[in-house]
Design an enzyme around this catalytic site. Structure first.
Site, PDB file in Angstrom:
ATOM      1  N   LYS A  91      37.809 -98.632  -6.088  1.00 49.09           N
ATOM      2  CA  LYS A  91      36.692 -97.941  -5.427  1.00 49.09           C
ATOM      3  C   LYS A  91      35.426 -98.593  -5.952  1.00 49.09           C
ATOM      4  O   LYS A  91      35.123 -98.499  -7.122  1.00 49.09           O
ATOM      5  CB  LYS A  91      36.683 -96.458  -5.778  1.00 49.09           C
TER       6      LYS A  91
ATOM      7  N   MET B 265      28.265 -92.998 -14.704  1.00 48.66           N
ATOM      8  CA  MET B 265      27.909 -93.165 -13.279  1.00 48.66           C
ATOM      9  C   MET B 265      26.436 -92.830 -13.043  1.00 48.66           C
ATOM     10  O   MET B 265      26.089 -92.210 -12.040  1.00 48.66           O
ATOM     11  CB  MET B 265      28.796 -92.269 -12.396  1.00 48.66           C
TER      12      MET B 265
ATOM     13  N   ASP C  20      43.049 -99.340 -10.355  1.00 46.99           N
ATOM     14  CA  ASP C  20      41.633 -99.079 -10.069  1.00 46.99           C
ATOM     15  C   ASP C  20      40.779-100.268 -10.456  1.00 46.99           C
ATOM     16  O   ASP C  20      41.177-101.063 -11.300  1.00 46.99           O
ATOM     17  CB  ASP C  20      41.149 -97.924 -10.956  1.00 46.99           C
TER      18      ASP C  20
HETATM   19  C1  LIG Z   1      34.611 -92.777 -12.289  1.00 46.50           C
HETATM   20  S1  LIG Z   1      34.013 -92.860 -13.921  1.00 46.50           S
HETATM   21  C2  LIG Z   1      35.541 -93.017 -14.756  1.00 46.50           C
HETATM   22  C3  LIG Z   1      35.442 -92.844 -16.237  1.00 46.50           C
HETATM   23  C4  LIG Z   1      36.758 -93.108 -16.924  1.00 46.50           C
HETATM   24  N1  LIG Z   1      37.766 -92.199 -16.502  1.00 46.50           N
HETATM   25  C5  LIG Z   1      36.646 -93.087 -18.430  1.00 46.50           C
HETATM   26  O1  LIG Z   1      37.156 -92.160 -19.077  1.00 46.50           O
HETATM   27  O2  LIG Z   1      36.063 -94.016 -18.986  1.00 46.50           O
HETATM   28  C6  LIG Z   1      33.333 -94.474 -13.947  1.00 46.50           C
HETATM   29  C7  LIG Z   1      32.211 -94.628 -14.941  1.00 46.50           C
HETATM   30  O3  LIG Z   1      32.714 -94.806 -16.241  1.00 46.50           O
HETATM   31  C8  LIG Z   1      31.848 -95.643 -16.963  1.00 46.50           C
HETATM   32  N2  LIG Z   1      32.597 -96.846 -17.377  1.00 46.50           N
HETATM   33  C9  LIG Z   1      33.899 -97.061 -17.248  1.00 46.50           C
HETATM   34  N3  LIG Z   1      34.268 -98.243 -17.801  1.00 46.50           N
HETATM   35  C10 LIG Z   1      33.143 -98.776 -18.305  1.00 46.50           C
HETATM   36  C11 LIG Z   1      32.848 -99.964 -19.030  1.00 46.50           C
HETATM   37  N4  LIG Z   1      33.806-100.853 -19.342  1.00 46.50           N
HETATM   38  N5  LIG Z   1      31.565-100.185 -19.403  1.00 46.50           N
HETATM   39  C12 LIG Z   1      30.596 -99.306 -19.114  1.00 46.50           C
HETATM   40  N6  LIG Z   1      30.821 -98.166 -18.445  1.00 46.50           N
HETATM   41  C13 LIG Z   1      32.076 -97.888 -18.051  1.00 46.50           C
HETATM   42  C14 LIG Z   1      30.685 -95.974 -16.047  1.00 46.50           C
HETATM   43  O4  LIG Z   1      29.685 -95.000 -16.247  1.00 46.50           O
HETATM   44  C15 LIG Z   1      31.331 -95.827 -14.700  1.00 46.50           C
HETATM   45  O5  LIG Z   1      30.381 -95.627 -13.682  1.00 46.50           O
END
Ligand SMILES: C[S@@+](CC[C@H](N)C(=O)[O-])C[C@H]1O[C@@H](n2cnc3c(N)ncnc32)[C@H](O)[C@@H]1O
Length: 353
Positions: free
Chosen positions: A157, A272, A135
């Protein structure tokens, strides 16, 4: 450094080159979503066109990774004439790893951001993979350690951009595993936190495949922590709510009860949430949340480009716009967002006596 080709097979080389802090130009008419995202974020340069011999004029190392072996051979010859080092891909490398698990799929969480945050089990399974489906939010650096025989599939995505169809992804997992491969599906954070991990597990289970789930460190908890903010503090909050803000609160498909969230006293973590932050903040204030409630935004947490913004609920949307906050970002709304590390330490010392 010139990389000719933009398919998923270039991701491993890009991971290695980025780790070495090389200046990278990718030349390819089309690229996979992760390469496109790297170009958009400025980490590499992408020239969307066919290769030409003069591309080799200013470089000292080239990677010929186009899908067409004849084109790669032509690049290698041109590089030799110019005395430029070239690593070219003719036949696919086929050496299998010495030991590998039985055919099947492992759903592995990684990151967030920092490649070192993957679990020990996740890393062990990744090292044994025949196929890795990655991903956009899983750390690309982890690919640098994979052998050349490992197939890499880009399942990136990009929010509100191009999206690899979930159906296609499920088919890739099932097809490769049925062909006897051990497939690692590498996802950012925890695969089951707003990650569609369960849909992929269900598709594999329906196909009669073995699936191993390796939980990850979720950005909802880790990104604030790495920015210096604990999502709970026993003197301030006895509740923590993690919400997806991908739909505007007024959207008919939204499943979030924002009015109820506005009445809660604890910490609200929104993932998100960038696009709809103005409406989200507004609905919380209209529901009774104090406009002075501290808020924290962390963009690209646990990466070298991490950005942190401290604000209040009332100013959050304007501050995000002014600072040009873009995804991925985590929002923390609540009293804990006002804690600085030194305050946190002071409180802890006081509490322990
Ligand atoms: C589809 S969700 C997936 C979340 C993921 N499964 C998790 O547990 O972190 C994606 C969102 O996770 C957050 N996110 C993931 N990695 C991030 C990072 N390194 N820094 C900031 N936000 C992050 C953001 O809000 C992003 O839009």
């Amino acid at each position: 450094m010139a990389v000719f080709g933009g398919g998923a097979r270039v991701l491993r080389e890009l991971a290695r080159l980025l780790a070495a802090e090389a200046a990278i130009t990718v030349v390819a008419p089309e690229v996979c979503p992760t390469v496109e995202a790297l170009a958009t974020s400025g980490r590499i340069r992408w020239e969307p066109r066919e290769w030409r011999e003069t591309d080799l004029d200013e470089v000292w190392f080239a990677f010929a990774l186009l899908p067409d072996p004849a084109a790669n051979a032509a690049i290698a010859e041109a590089a030799e004439r110019r005395r430029v080092f070239c690593s070219a891909c003719w036949p696919e490398a086929s050496a299998p790893p010495a030991e590998r698990p039985a055919a099947g799929v492992a759903l592995v969480g990684a990151g967030p951001g920092d490649p070192d945050l993957i679990t020990v089990r996740g890393r062990r399974l990744l090292a044994a993979a025949d196929v890795v489906v990655i991903d956009r939010l899983a750390p690309l650096e982890l690919l640098a350690e994979l052998g050349d025989q490992v197939e890499i599939v880009d399942a990136a995505k990009i929010p509100y951009g191009r999206a690899a169809a979930q159906q296609y992804l499920n088919e890739v997992l099932v097809d490769r595993a049925r062909a006897g491969k051990f497939v690692v599906r590498l996802k950012g954070g925890d695969p089951y936190v707003f990650g569609r991990g369960f849909e992929e597990v269900a598709a594999c289970a329906r196909a009669g495949l073995r699936v191993t789930v390796v939980p990850g460190v979720s950005s909802a908890l880790a990104v604030p922590a790495l920015a210096g903010v604990p999502v709970t503090h026993r003197r301030m909050t006895h509740e923590l709510t993690i919400v997806s803000g991908h739909l505007a609160p007024s959207h008919p498909d939204s499943l979030v009860d924002w009015a109820a969230l506005a009445r809660l006293r604890g910490t609200l973590v929104v993932l998100m949430g960038v696009t709809h932050i103005a409406e989200t903040a507004d609905v919380l204030m209209r529901g009774g949340k104090d406009p002075a409630t501290p808020a924290l935004v962390v963009q690209e947490g646990a990466t070298p480009s991490q950005r942190t913004l401290r604000s209040t609920l009332a100013s959050l949307a304007a501050d995000c716009a002014e600072r040009r906050i873009v995804p991925p970002a985590v929002f923390v709304i609540g009293e804990v967002a006002g804690l600085s590390e030194t305050e946190g330490v002071a409180v802890a010392v006081g509490a322990d006596g």
